[in-house]
Design a protein around this motif. Structure first.
Motif, PDB file in Angstrom:
ATOM      1  N   ARG A  99       0.831  -1.207   0.000  1.00 49.23           N
ATOM      2  CA  ARG A  99       0.000   0.000   0.000  1.00 49.23           C
ATOM      3  C   ARG A  99       0.871   1.264   0.000  1.00 49.23           C
ATOM      4  NH1 ARG A  99      -4.958   0.661   0.432  1.00 49.23           N
ATOM      5  NH2 ARG A  99      -5.316  -1.429   1.254  1.00 49.23           N
ATOM      6  N   ASP A 100       1.950   1.253   0.788  1.00 51.13           N
ATOM      7  CA  ASP A 100       2.853   2.415   0.810  1.00 51.13           C
ATOM      8  C   ASP A 100       3.370   2.719  -0.592  1.00 51.13           C
ATOM      9  OD1 ASP A 100       2.679   2.692   3.611  1.00 51.13           O
ATOM     10  OD2 ASP A 100       4.342   1.289   3.916  1.00 51.13           O
ATOM     11  N   VAL A 101       3.759   1.669  -1.302  1.00 50.36           N
ATOM     12  CA  VAL A 101       4.307   1.851  -2.640  1.00 50.36           C
ATOM     13  C   VAL A 101       3.204   2.236  -3.624  1.00 50.36           C
ATOM     14  CG1 VAL A 101       5.532   0.691  -4.525  1.00 50.36           C
ATOM     15  CG2 VAL A 101       6.275   0.364  -2.159  1.00 50.36           C
ATOM     16  N   ALA A 102       2.043   1.615  -3.526  1.00 52.14           N
ATOM     17  CA  ALA A 102       0.927   1.959  -4.415  1.00 52.14           C
ATOM     18  C   ALA A 102       0.539   3.430  -4.246  1.00 52.14           C
ATOM     19  CB  ALA A 102      -0.267   1.047  -4.144  1.00 52.14           C
ATOM     20  N   ASN A 103       0.646   3.934  -3.020  1.00 47.26           N
ATOM     21  CA  ASN A 103       0.320   5.353  -2.776  1.00 47.26           C
ATOM     22  C   ASN A 103       1.253   6.301  -3.531  1.00 47.26           C
ATOM     23  OD1 ASN A 103      -2.038   5.601  -1.154  1.00 47.26           O
ATOM     24  ND2 ASN A 103      -0.901   4.735   0.559  1.00 47.26           N
ATOM     25  N   LEU A 104       2.395   5.812  -3.972  1.00 43.03           N
ATOM     26  CA  LEU A 104       3.305   6.651  -4.762  1.00 43.03           C
ATOM     27  C   LEU A 104       2.726   6.960  -6.149  1.00 43.03           C
ATOM     28  CD1 LEU A 104       6.681   4.943  -3.804  1.00 43.03           C
ATOM     29  CD2 LEU A 104       5.726   7.073  -2.893  1.00 43.03           C
ATOM     30  N   LEU A 105       1.669   6.266  -6.520  1.00 47.23           N
ATOM     31  CA  LEU A 105       0.993   6.530  -7.794  1.00 47.23           C
ATOM     32  C   LEU A 105      -0.021   7.669  -7.692  1.00 47.23           C
ATOM     33  CD1 LEU A 105       0.326   2.816  -8.832  1.00 47.23           C
ATOM     34  CD2 LEU A 105       1.942   4.395  -9.930  1.00 47.23           C
ATOM     35  N   TRP A 106      -0.289   8.126  -6.497  1.00 44.41           N
ATOM     36  CA  TRP A 106      -1.359   9.102  -6.237  1.00 44.41           C
ATOM     37  C   TRP A 106      -1.306  10.287  -7.191  1.00 44.41           C
ATOM     38  CZ3 TRP A 106      -4.730   8.456  -1.928  1.00 44.41           C
ATOM     39  CH2 TRP A 106      -5.652   9.485  -1.747  1.00 44.41           C
ATOM     40  N   ARG A 107      -0.172  10.942  -7.278  1.00 43.83           N
ATOM     41  CA  ARG A 107      -0.068  12.150  -8.118  1.00 43.83           C
ATOM     42  C   ARG A 107      -0.310  11.828  -9.593  1.00 43.83           C
ATOM     43  NH1 ARG A 107       0.903  17.208  -8.645  1.00 43.83           N
ATOM     44  NH2 ARG A 107       2.546  18.137  -9.886  1.00 43.83           N
ATOM     45  N   GLN A 108       0.229  10.705 -10.055  1.00 43.60           N
ATOM     46  CA  GLN A 108       0.013  10.335 -11.454  1.00 43.60           C
ATOM     47  C   GLN A 108      -1.455   9.990 -11.721  1.00 43.60           C
ATOM     48  OE1 GLN A 108       2.020  10.689 -14.008  1.00 43.60           O
ATOM     49  NE2 GLN A 108       3.587  11.506 -12.632  1.00 43.60           N
ATOM     50  N   LEU A 109      -2.084   9.354 -10.753  1.00 45.57           N
ATOM     51  CA  LEU A 109      -3.513   9.080 -10.906  1.00 45.57           C
ATOM     52  C   LEU A 109      -4.298  10.379 -11.055  1.00 45.57           C
ATOM     53  CD1 LEU A 109      -3.844   6.202  -8.285  1.00 45.57           C
ATOM     54  CD2 LEU A 109      -4.224   5.973 -10.754  1.00 45.57           C
ATOM     55  N   GLN A 110      -3.946  11.390 -10.239  1.00 38.44           N
ATOM     56  CA  GLN A 110      -4.605  12.698 -10.350  1.00 38.44           C
ATOM     57  C   GLN A 110      -4.356  13.305 -11.730  1.00 38.44           C
ATOM     58  OE1 GLN A 110      -2.743  14.539  -6.898  1.00 38.44           O
ATOM     59  NE2 GLN A 110      -4.777  14.914  -6.030  1.00 38.44           N
ATOM     60  N   LYS A 111      -3.109  13.271 -12.172  1.00 37.21           N
ATOM     61  CA  LYS A 111      -2.748  13.880 -13.459  1.00 37.21           C
ATOM     62  C   LYS A 111      -3.469  13.218 -14.633  1.00 37.21           C
ATOM     63  CE  LYS A 111       1.448  14.999 -14.443  1.00 37.21           C
ATOM     64  NZ  LYS A 111       2.924  14.996 -14.625  1.00 37.21           N
ATOM     65  N   HIS A 112      -3.840  11.970 -14.442  1.00 32.87           N
ATOM     66  CA  HIS A 112      -4.464  11.239 -15.546  1.00 32.87           C
ATOM     67  C   HIS A 112      -5.971  11.085 -15.383  1.00 32.87           C
ATOM     68  CE1 HIS A 112      -0.823  10.354 -17.792  1.00 32.87           C
ATOM     69  NE2 HIS A 112      -0.241  10.328 -16.606  1.00 32.87           N
ATOM     70  N   PHE A 114      -8.107  10.704 -12.593  1.00 33.97           N
ATOM     71  CA  PHE A 114      -8.823  10.068 -11.490  1.00 33.97           C
ATOM     72  C   PHE A 114      -9.203  11.138 -10.470  1.00 33.97           C
ATOM     73  CE2 PHE A 114      -6.656   6.525 -13.418  1.00 33.97           C
ATOM     74  CZ  PHE A 114      -7.568   5.488 -13.312  1.00 33.97           C
ATOM     75  N   ARG A 115     -10.402  11.073  -9.953  1.00 37.19           N
ATOM     76  CA  ARG A 115     -10.870  12.068  -8.985  1.00 37.19           C
ATOM     77  C   ARG A 115     -10.152  11.886  -7.656  1.00 37.19           C
ATOM     78  NH1 ARG A 115     -16.674  11.025 -10.946  1.00 37.19           N
ATOM     79  NH2 ARG A 115     -16.882  12.648 -12.509  1.00 37.19           N
ATOM     80  N   THR A 116      -9.668  12.988  -7.114  1.00 37.50           N
ATOM     81  CA  THR A 116      -8.898  12.958  -5.875  1.00 37.50           C
ATOM     82  C   THR A 116      -9.644  12.251  -4.755  1.00 37.50           C
ATOM     83  OG1 THR A 116      -7.772  15.010  -6.502  1.00 37.50           O
ATOM     84  CG2 THR A 116      -7.712  14.396  -4.177  1.00 37.50           C
TER      85      THR A 116
END
Length: 150
Positions: A99-112, A114-116
């Motif tokens: 989960r810690d590592v998956a959370n590193l995708l957060w910003r890219q998910l926003q940029k592409h 995905f709703r915050t």
């Protein structure tokens, strides 16, 4: 890289250091490796080595990193633009979890797109093993590397 013994393996180096540490422990009961390292840093200061303990520590860390085989990460978070190759966004060792590592995708998910407010739920999906696809075709995933058995 350390030129004293470039052909030694990590176990060889540990065995060589173990002899010195055992002597140190014999002189100071309940001593820890960190105690020996700290005392060696003081020795570098007292003996007037150029740059003292700080320089010795920097060089020791550099040598250690150069001499230590690169260990593959335990966890990886990646994204892949539509039609492209997977790009590693983040990695983690066994001191973190997926989960810690998956959370590193957060910003890219926003940029592409995905709703915050929904990203935490998408992270849950990624942790479960899903590959998420943004409207523009960019994919996201995180996984435990197959070499890790912990």
């Amino acid at each position: 890289m350390n030129s004293v013994a470039d052909d030694l393996t990590t176990p060889d180096r540990a065995a060589r250091a173990r002899m010195a540490f055992e002597l140190y422990q014999g002189a100071y009961e309940a001593a820890h490796i960190s105690d020996l390292i700290g005392d060696l840093m003081h020795l570098a200061d007292v003996d007037g080595h150029p740059g003292g303990a700080a320089r010795a520590a920097r060089h020791a860390l550099r040598d250690y990193m150069d001499e230590t085989p690169t260990m593959p990460p335990v966890y990886v978070a990646q994204m892949r633009p539509k039609g492209g190759d997977w790009i590693t966004v983040g990695e983690g060792d066994d001191s973190v979890d997926l989960r810690d590592v998956a959370n590193l995708l957060w910003r890219q998910l926003q940029k592409h797109g995905f709703r915050t407010g929904e990203i935490a739920l998408h992270i849950d999906d990624i942790v479960r093993g899903d590959v998420l696809t943004a409207e523009n075709g960019t994919e996201f995933r995180a996984f435990k590397t197959p070499h890790y058995s912990g």
